[in-house]
Design a protein around this motif. Structure first.
Motif, PDB file in Angstrom:
ATOM      1  N   SER A 180      37.323   0.401  43.379  1.00 39.13           N
ATOM      2  CA  SER A 180      36.753   1.744  43.497  1.00 39.13           C
ATOM      3  C   SER A 180      36.510   2.063  44.966  1.00 39.13           C
ATOM      4  N   PHE A 181      36.800   3.295  45.365  1.00 36.00           N
ATOM      5  CA  PHE A 181      36.455   3.756  46.706  1.00 36.00           C
ATOM      6  C   PHE A 181      36.363   5.265  46.678  1.00 36.00           C
ATOM      7  N   GLN A 182      35.754   5.827  47.757  1.00 34.02           N
ATOM      8  CA  GLN A 182      35.526   7.266  47.834  1.00 34.02           C
ATOM      9  C   GLN A 182      36.135   7.834  49.114  1.00 34.02           C
ATOM     10  N   LEU A 183      36.661   9.045  49.016  1.00 38.64           N
ATOM     11  CA  LEU A 183      37.047   9.846  50.172  1.00 38.64           C
ATOM     12  C   LEU A 183      36.099  11.034  50.264  1.00 38.64           C
ATOM     13  N   TRP A 184      35.649  11.342  51.468  1.00 39.83           N
ATOM     14  CA  TRP A 184      34.686  12.424  51.689  1.00 39.83           C
ATOM     15  C   TRP A 184      35.323  13.502  52.560  1.00 39.83           C
ATOM     16  N   ASN A 185      35.189  14.761  52.134  1.00 41.73           N
ATOM     17  CA  ASN A 185      35.662  15.912  52.901  1.00 41.73           C
ATOM     18  C   ASN A 185      34.459  16.788  53.233  1.00 41.73           C
ATOM     19  N   TRP A 186      34.046  16.778  54.490  1.00 41.64           N
ATOM     20  CA  TRP A 186      32.836  17.487  54.897  1.00 41.64           C
ATOM     21  C   TRP A 186      33.098  18.975  55.021  1.00 41.64           C
ATOM     22  N   HIS A 187      32.130  19.791  54.569  1.00 42.26           N
ATOM     23  CA  HIS A 187      32.214  21.235  54.718  1.00 42.26           C
ATOM     24  C   HIS A 187      31.918  21.633  56.166  1.00 42.26           C
ATOM     25  N   ASN A 188      32.226  22.865  56.494  1.00 39.76           N
ATOM     26  CA  ASN A 188      32.004  23.346  57.862  1.00 39.76           C
ATOM     27  C   ASN A 188      30.532  23.341  58.256  1.00 39.76           C
ATOM     28  N   ASP A 189      29.625  23.427  57.264  1.00 34.84           N
ATOM     29  CA  ASP A 189      28.196  23.419  57.605  1.00 34.84           C
ATOM     30  C   ASP A 189      27.697  22.047  58.038  1.00 34.84           C
ATOM     31  N   GLY A 190      28.531  21.009  57.849  1.00 33.54           N
ATOM     32  CA  GLY A 190      28.146  19.662  58.257  1.00 33.54           C
ATOM     33  C   GLY A 190      27.144  18.984  57.353  1.00 33.54           C
ATOM     34  N   GLU A 191      26.657  19.674  56.309  1.00 34.28           N
ATOM     35  CA  GLU A 191      25.636  19.126  55.417  1.00 34.28           C
ATOM     36  C   GLU A 191      26.167  18.819  54.016  1.00 34.28           C
ATOM     37  N   HIS A 192      27.155  19.536  53.573  1.00 33.88           N
ATOM     38  CA  HIS A 192      27.714  19.329  52.242  1.00 33.88           C
ATOM     39  C   HIS A 192      29.077  18.651  52.368  1.00 33.88           C
ATOM     40  N   TYR A 193      29.451  17.916  51.338  1.00 35.85           N
ATOM     41  CA  TYR A 193      30.764  17.275  51.341  1.00 35.85           C
ATOM     42  C   TYR A 193      31.296  17.151  49.919  1.00 35.85           C
ATOM     43  N   ASP A 194      32.608  17.216  49.821  1.00 36.35           N
ATOM     44  CA  ASP A 194      33.294  16.971  48.556  1.00 36.35           C
ATOM     45  C   ASP A 194      33.712  15.516  48.506  1.00 36.35           C
ATOM     46  N   LEU A 195      33.435  14.898  47.397  1.00 35.65           N
ATOM     47  CA  LEU A 195      33.738  13.476  47.205  1.00 35.65           C
ATOM     48  C   LEU A 195      34.872  13.342  46.205  1.00 35.65           C
ATOM     49  N   GLU A 196      35.818  12.491  46.511  1.00 36.08           N
ATOM     50  CA  GLU A 196      36.852  12.087  45.561  1.00 36.08           C
ATOM     51  C   GLU A 196      36.664  10.603  45.285  1.00 36.08           C
ATOM     52  N   LEU A 197      36.357  10.269  44.057  1.00 38.51           N
ATOM     53  CA  LEU A 197      36.161   8.884  43.648  1.00 38.51           C
ATOM     54  C   LEU A 197      37.448   8.374  43.008  1.00 38.51           C
ATOM     55  N   PHE A 198      38.030   7.356  43.608  1.00 38.79           N
ATOM     56  CA  PHE A 198      39.244   6.723  43.078  1.00 38.79           C
ATOM     57  C   PHE A 198      38.859   5.419  42.390  1.00 38.79           C
ATOM     58  N   GLN A 199      39.303   5.250  41.163  1.00 40.50           N
ATOM     59  CA  GLN A 199      39.158   3.984  40.449  1.00 40.50           C
ATOM     60  C   GLN A 199      40.534   3.515  39.993  1.00 40.50           C
ATOM     61  N   LEU A 200      40.941   2.369  40.506  1.00 37.99           N
ATOM     62  CA  LEU A 200      42.213   1.753  40.137  1.00 37.99           C
ATOM     63  C   LEU A 200      41.911   0.561  39.247  1.00 37.99           C
ATOM     64  N   THR A 201      42.468   0.532  38.069  1.00 41.08           N
ATOM     65  CA  THR A 201      42.215  -0.563  37.129  1.00 41.08           C
ATOM     66  C   THR A 201      43.540  -1.143  36.648  1.00 41.08           C
ATOM     67  N   SER A 202      43.557  -2.457  36.491  1.00 43.75           N
ATOM     68  CA  SER A 202      44.762  -3.129  35.989  1.00 43.75           C
ATOM     69  C   SER A 202      44.511  -3.629  34.576  1.00 43.75           C
ATOM     70  N   HIS A 203      45.512  -3.516  33.765  1.00 41.08           N
ATOM     71  CA  HIS A 203      45.477  -4.029  32.391  1.00 41.08           C
ATOM     72  C   HIS A 203      46.732  -4.863  32.212  1.00 41.08           C
ATOM     73  N   HIS A 204      46.538  -6.184  32.307  1.00 39.21           N
ATOM     74  CA  HIS A 204      47.673  -7.109  32.236  1.00 39.21           C
ATOM     75  C   HIS A 204      48.750  -6.717  33.252  1.00 39.21           C
ATOM     76  N   ASP A 205      48.315  -6.522  34.494  1.00 39.62           N
ATOM     77  CA  ASP A 205      49.174  -6.258  35.654  1.00 39.62           C
ATOM     78  C   ASP A 205      49.773  -4.855  35.674  1.00 39.62           C
ATOM     79  N   VAL A 206      49.358  -3.982  34.774  1.00 39.15           N
ATOM     80  CA  VAL A 206      49.779  -2.584  34.822  1.00 39.15           C
ATOM     81  C   VAL A 206      48.596  -1.758  35.335  1.00 39.15           C
ATOM     82  N   TRP A 207      48.809  -1.052  36.459  1.00 39.81           N
ATOM     83  CA  TRP A 207      47.714  -0.345  37.109  1.00 39.81           C
ATOM     84  C   TRP A 207      47.662   1.116  36.672  1.00 39.81           C
ATOM     85  N   SER A 208      46.438   1.625  36.542  1.00 41.45           N
ATOM     86  CA  SER A 208      46.218   3.049  36.288  1.00 41.45           C
ATOM     87  C   SER A 208      45.171   3.557  37.263  1.00 41.45           C
TER      88      SER A 208
END
Length: 259
Positions: A180-208
């Motif tokens: 799991s990891f996050q990417l942050w995109n800060w708004h122009n006001d410098g106080e708010h940000y959009d977060l994208e949470l990525f979760q990569l999971t493997s099931h018997h070597d097949v990733w989703s």
């Protein structure tokens, strides 16, 4: 971000939320121990009636209930609240849960000894009006002298650098690995940000891959202190990880005693 989008974010995340931790079961115990100690320090020994106003899948609620507190847990996401109830049942803990918006809590006034709002939940409220509404509701349902405890990311430090991402967290599942990891995109006001949470999971070597999106308000400690005072809370104090062992700074404040 609207309530509907926050709810959708956590509805989708509820099944895999535990993968944000290297060892979620250990985190439940560790966080419960720290919060129990802080509550005991503030309001004394004995069992307290506590509302977890943003329980998620129960990380803090379960730990506090295991210490013998009478905990009620609510969350904007009904899927997350349902999972918290199931996790409590598996552990033999009493934990009433419900779906509820912290800006309109479905409880009578003076119902709880303490309100916990942990793990960066308040920064989902993106406007002063929403934050005032939530803190006003928390004060309303607290008994005179009751305790508010809120924890957030250390935005005072983060606002100095405006990071673009978080470090990846890897864990092992019964079927493989998860990252799991996050990417942050800060708004122009410098106080708010959009977060994208990525979760990569493997099931018997097949990733989703699952991607969730949310928006946050990077509230400084002074801002949150001021909002708490405006809501009528007294004696705000910040407790830091190096003092408590909790992974985020924690604000405690008190509902005034009745005249």
């Amino acid at each position: 971000m609207t309530g509907e989008s926050v709810r959708g974010f956590y509805d989708q995340l509820a099944e895999s939320y535990h993968l944000l931790y290297r060892d979620w079961s250990a985190a439940i115990v560790r966080q419960g121990d720290v919060l129990y100690g802080l509550i005991q320090q503030e309001i004394g020994d004995g069992s307290a009636t506590i509302l977890d106003a943003a329980c998620g899948i129960g990380t803090q609620s379960l730990g506090l209930a295991a210490h013998g507190h009478r905990v009620v847990a609510v969350d904007l996401s009904p899927v997350a609240a349902t999972r918290a109830a199931g996790e409590a049942a598996v552990r033999g803990l009493a934990l009433p849960t419900a779906a509820a918006d912290m800006r309109a809590l479905p409880f009578r006034a003076d119902s709880f000894d303490a309100v916990v709002c942990a793990d960066n939940a308040l920064p989902h409220l993106l406007t002063p009006a929403d934050l005032r509404a939530a803190l006003g509701e928390m004060r309303r349902i607290l008994r005179p002298g009751g305790l508010l405890m809120a924890t957030t990311r250390d935005y005072d430090a983060l606002l100095e650098t405006h990071p673009q991402s978080t470090a990846p967290q890897a864990t092992t599942t019964s079927h493989g690995r998860a990252i799991s990891f996050q990417l942050w995109n800060w708004h122009n006001d410098g106080e708010h940000y959009d977060l994208e949470l990525f979760q990569l999971t493997s099931h018997h070597d097949v990733w989703s891959t699952h991607i969730g999106r949310a928006t946050y308000w990077a509230l400084t400690r002074q801002q949150l202190t001021d909002f708490a005072r405006t809501a009528g809370f007294e004696r705000p104090v910040w407790h830091f990880p190096e003092q408590t062992g909790f992974f985020q700074p924690a604000l405690t404040a008190r509902n005034p005693m009745s005249p």
